[in-house]
Enzyme design. Structure first.
Site, PDB file in Angstrom:
ATOM      1  N   SER A 175      54.178 -28.969   9.200  1.00  0.00           N
ATOM      2  CA  SER A 175      53.243 -30.420   7.898  1.00  0.00           C
ATOM      3  C   SER A 175      54.056 -31.219   8.674  1.00  0.00           C
ATOM      4  CB  SER A 175      54.108 -30.118   6.300  1.00  0.00           C
ATOM      5  OG  SER A 175      53.512 -31.007   6.156  1.00  0.00           O
ATOM      6  N   ALA A 232      61.829 -27.597   2.872  1.00  0.00           N
ATOM      7  CA  ALA A 232      61.937 -26.292   3.642  1.00  0.00           C
ATOM      8  C   ALA A 232      60.880 -25.345   4.482  1.00  0.00           C
ATOM      9  CB  ALA A 232      62.528 -25.286   2.404  1.00  0.00           C
ATOM     10  N   ILE A 291      45.196 -33.936   5.811  1.00  0.00           N
ATOM     11  CA  ILE A 291      43.906 -33.749   6.311  1.00  0.00           C
ATOM     12  C   ILE A 291      43.478 -33.214   4.846  1.00  0.00           C
ATOM     13  CG2 ILE A 291      42.777 -31.674   7.674  1.00  0.00           C
ATOM     14  CD1 ILE A 291      45.357 -33.162   8.874  1.00  0.00           C
ATOM     15  N   ARG A 328      39.199 -20.809   5.874  1.00  0.00           N
ATOM     16  CA  ARG A 328      39.303 -22.339   5.324  1.00  0.00           C
ATOM     17  C   ARG A 328      39.823 -22.977   5.492  1.00  0.00           C
ATOM     18  NH1 ARG A 328      41.546 -21.287  -0.908  1.00  0.00           N
ATOM     19  NH2 ARG A 328      43.008 -23.129  -0.733  1.00  0.00           N
ATOM     20  N   TYR A 350      58.506 -27.082  -0.102  1.00  0.00           N
ATOM     21  CA  TYR A 350      57.215 -26.825   0.847  1.00  0.00           C
ATOM     22  C   TYR A 350      57.940 -28.023   1.812  1.00  0.00           C
ATOM     23  CZ  TYR A 350      52.421 -27.717   2.959  1.00  0.00           C
ATOM     24  OH  TYR A 350      51.732 -28.505   4.213  1.00  0.00           O
ATOM     25  N   ASN A 372      49.119 -19.933  10.465  1.00  0.00           N
ATOM     26  CA  ASN A 372      48.218 -20.936   8.892  1.00  0.00           C
ATOM     27  C   ASN A 372      48.610 -20.975   8.080  1.00  0.00           C
ATOM     28  OD1 ASN A 372      46.230 -23.707   8.329  1.00  0.00           O
ATOM     29  ND2 ASN A 372      45.313 -21.816   7.889  1.00  0.00           N
ATOM     30  N   ASP A 376      47.481 -10.328   3.230  1.00  0.00           N
ATOM     31  CA  ASP A 376      48.463 -10.742   2.141  1.00  0.00           C
ATOM     32  C   ASP A 376      49.977 -11.032   3.463  1.00  0.00           C
ATOM     33  OD1 ASP A 376      50.463 -12.013   0.920  1.00  0.00           O
ATOM     34  OD2 ASP A 376      49.694 -11.152  -0.598  1.00  0.00           O
ATOM     35  N   VAL A 377      49.960 -12.434   4.030  1.00  0.00           N
ATOM     36  CA  VAL A 377      51.075 -12.427   5.207  1.00  0.00           C
ATOM     37  C   VAL A 377      52.394 -11.944   4.675  1.00  0.00           C
ATOM     38  CG1 VAL A 377      49.348 -13.829   6.079  1.00  0.00           C
ATOM     39  CG2 VAL A 377      51.253 -14.580   4.465  1.00  0.00           C
ATOM     40  N   GLY A 407      44.726 -17.258   7.366  1.00  0.00           N
ATOM     41  CA  GLY A 407      43.837 -17.826   6.715  1.00  0.00           C
ATOM     42  C   GLY A 407      42.958 -18.475   7.624  1.00  0.00           C
TER      43      GLY A 407
HETATM   44  P1  NAD Z   1      43.845 -24.487   2.377  1.00  0.00           P
HETATM   45  O1  NAD Z   1      44.219 -24.138   0.985  1.00  0.00           O
HETATM   46  O2  NAD Z   1      42.484 -24.722   2.121  1.00  0.00           O
HETATM   47  O3  NAD Z   1      44.287 -23.141   2.884  1.00  0.00           O
HETATM   48  C1  NAD Z   1      45.380 -21.819   3.836  1.00  0.00           C
HETATM   49  C2  NAD Z   1      44.945 -21.252   3.651  1.00  0.00           C
HETATM   50  O4  NAD Z   1      46.246 -20.033   3.457  1.00  0.00           O
HETATM   51  C3  NAD Z   1      44.049 -19.980   2.542  1.00  0.00           C
HETATM   52  O5  NAD Z   1      42.781 -19.788   3.683  1.00  0.00           O
HETATM   53  C4  NAD Z   1      44.196 -19.275   2.196  1.00  0.00           C
HETATM   54  O6  NAD Z   1      44.456 -17.956   1.917  1.00  0.00           O
HETATM   55  C5  NAD Z   1      45.902 -18.963   3.082  1.00  0.00           C
HETATM   56  N1  NAD Z   1      46.470 -18.489   2.351  1.00  0.00           N
HETATM   57  C6  NAD Z   1      47.601 -18.826   1.440  1.00  0.00           C
HETATM   58  N2  NAD Z   1      48.148 -17.835   0.905  1.00  0.00           N
HETATM   59  C7  NAD Z   1      47.638 -16.795   1.902  1.00  0.00           C
HETATM   60  C8  NAD Z   1      48.413 -15.249   2.351  1.00  0.00           C
HETATM   61  N3  NAD Z   1      49.756 -15.029   1.168  1.00  0.00           N
HETATM   62  N4  NAD Z   1      48.365 -14.456   2.932  1.00  0.00           N
HETATM   63  C9  NAD Z   1      47.261 -14.963   3.596  1.00  0.00           C
HETATM   64  N5  NAD Z   1      46.536 -16.091   3.694  1.00  0.00           N
HETATM   65  C10 NAD Z   1      47.565 -17.353   2.363  1.00  0.00           C
HETATM   66  O7  NAD Z   1      44.661 -25.304   2.946  1.00  0.00           O
HETATM   67  P2  NAD Z   1      44.878 -26.393   4.799  1.00  0.00           P
HETATM   68  O8  NAD Z   1      45.230 -27.712   4.631  1.00  0.00           O
HETATM   69  O9  NAD Z   1      43.516 -25.793   5.728  1.00  0.00           O
HETATM   70  O10 NAD Z   1      46.249 -25.235   5.151  1.00  0.00           O
HETATM   71  C11 NAD Z   1      46.171 -24.641   6.607  1.00  0.00           C
HETATM   72  C12 NAD Z   1      47.855 -24.903   6.939  1.00  0.00           C
HETATM   73  O11 NAD Z   1      47.883 -26.014   7.212  1.00  0.00           O
HETATM   74  C13 NAD Z   1      48.967 -24.662   6.078  1.00  0.00           C
HETATM   75  O12 NAD Z   1      49.727 -24.077   6.296  1.00  0.00           O
HETATM   76  C14 NAD Z   1      48.809 -25.991   5.294  1.00  0.00           C
HETATM   77  O13 NAD Z   1      50.818 -26.055   5.235  1.00  0.00           O
HETATM   78  C15 NAD Z   1      49.586 -26.595   6.545  1.00  0.00           C
HETATM   79  N6  NAD Z   1      49.069 -28.008   6.033  1.00  0.00           N
HETATM   80  C16 NAD Z   1      48.073 -29.149   6.121  1.00  0.00           C
HETATM   81  C17 NAD Z   1      47.872 -30.317   5.203  1.00  0.00           C
HETATM   82  C18 NAD Z   1      47.141 -30.868   4.549  1.00  0.00           C
HETATM   83  O14 NAD Z   1      46.888 -32.171   4.350  1.00  0.00           O
HETATM   84  N7  NAD Z   1      46.090 -30.213   4.608  1.00  0.00           N
HETATM   85  C19 NAD Z   1      48.994 -30.972   6.165  1.00  0.00           C
HETATM   86  C20 NAD Z   1      49.530 -30.502   6.782  1.00  0.00           C
HETATM   87  C21 NAD Z   1      50.039 -29.163   7.068  1.00  0.00           C
END
Ligand code: NAD
Length: 249
Positions: free
Chosen positions: A144, A159, A190, A17, A157, A92, A65-66, A14
């Site tokens: 998270s 869990a 974030i 983005r 989430y 990620n 696709d993970v 991921g």
């Molecule tokens: P985002 O939605 O912008 O990015 C998530 C990424 O994961 C995307 O690029 C998406 O294409 C990819 N993805 C989703 N399902 C997938 C799959 N099956 N196979 C491959 N790729 C897949 O979100 P983000 O905020 O950048 O989140 C990144 C990480 O940080 C995540 O693990 C999220 O849980 C964690 N996180 C985010 C926040 C926040 O506030 N944004 C807070 C805590 C943790």
């Protein structure tokens, strides 16, 4: 003090983005060769990766696709034969599908667990094969604040993220004898698409609980990821590092 990832192949799931994109840019700016995976949007991925390449950064994109372990095994084998061993893996990729327990469908539970936890398992197993052989590697999982301070409607989430934190520690124990470090970053709120709805619905209330009185930037997480991937962190393993501006407290 200079953080260098020179000469390292870095796989970021991921990575085109949000937080992943920031990590891709930061890791490449530190001298690494980054392979950023994307799920489906090829046009965006090409755009983002092309933009970084035009800044002279060594980055490539890979569709993945993970959730699909066969696809993961094949993609990792193909990447390693093209670019050589992957030395740093950042798990990620993640999704949210919030909802109260009584309204939570099986799919909401399964999708979140299969992506956030199952996905990290699939990619780690595929990449660790070569790391174990090379007796060298760093794995960084993204958890998270929800793992330790979940909100309402986050049972799936929370869990998945609690699971990734426990898996981080178990993997650190298992892989330390092969000189592989495994750590985890637990971000707070974030500013990415993922948190947009929550920030819009309850932003002011959440800000009251954040000691530093601001949401985090993707770069706040990327900086730590680059540090953990570098040799400066060579004595750190099995840790969960919270980057949440004090939200957890
Ligand atoms: P985002 O939605 O912008 O990015 C998530 C990424 O994961 C995307 O690029 C998406 O294409 C990819 N993805 C989703 N399902 C997938 C799959 N099956 N196979 C491959 N790729 C897949 O979100 P983000 O905020 O950048 O989140 C990144 C990480 O940080 C995540 O693990 C999220 O849980 C964690 N996180 C985010 C926040 C926040 O506030 N944004 C807070 C805590 C943790």
């Amino acid at each position: 003090m200079q953080v260098s990832l020179q000469g390292k192949n870095i796989l970021i799931t991921g990575g085109v983005r949000g937080i992943g994109r920031a990590m891709t840019e930061a890791a490449a700016k530190a001298g690494g060769h980054v392979i950023a995976t994307y799920l489906s949007n090829e046009a965006t991925a090409k755009d983002v990766i092309g933009g970084l390449q035009s800044q002279g950064l060594n980055v490539h994109a890979c569709k993945l696709d993970v959730r699909d372990s066969k696809q993961v095994d094949e993609a990792v084998a193909a990447l390693e034969s093209e670019y050589g061993p992957i030395e740093v893996l950042i798990n990620n990729a993640g999704i949210v599908k919030d909802g109260l327990l009584m309204a939570m469908e099986d799919d909401d539970w399964n999708d979140v667990l299969n992506t956030n936890l199952g996905g990290a398992f699939h990619v780690t197993r595929a990449v660790a094969r070569q790391m174990i052989r090379a007796r060298r590697g760093q794995i960084i999982n993204i958890s998270s604040v929800a793992a330790s301070r979940p909100g309402r409607g986050q049972v799936n989430y929370a869990a998945s993220k609690g699971g990734i934190e426990a898996a981080t520690k178990a993997l650190a124990v298992e892989l330390s004898s092969r000189n592989i470090r495994v750590n985890c970053i637990a971000p707070g709120v974030i500013t990415t698409e993922m948190s947009q709805d929550v920030r819009e619905a309850a932003g002011d209330k959440i800000l009251e609980s954040i000691l530093l009185k601001r949401f985090g930037n993707p770069e706040d997480i990327a900086n730590m990821a680059v540090f953990l991937a570098s040799d400066l962190a060579s004595y750190i393993t099995g840790e969960v590092i919270h980057i949440d501006g004090g939200l957890k407290l």
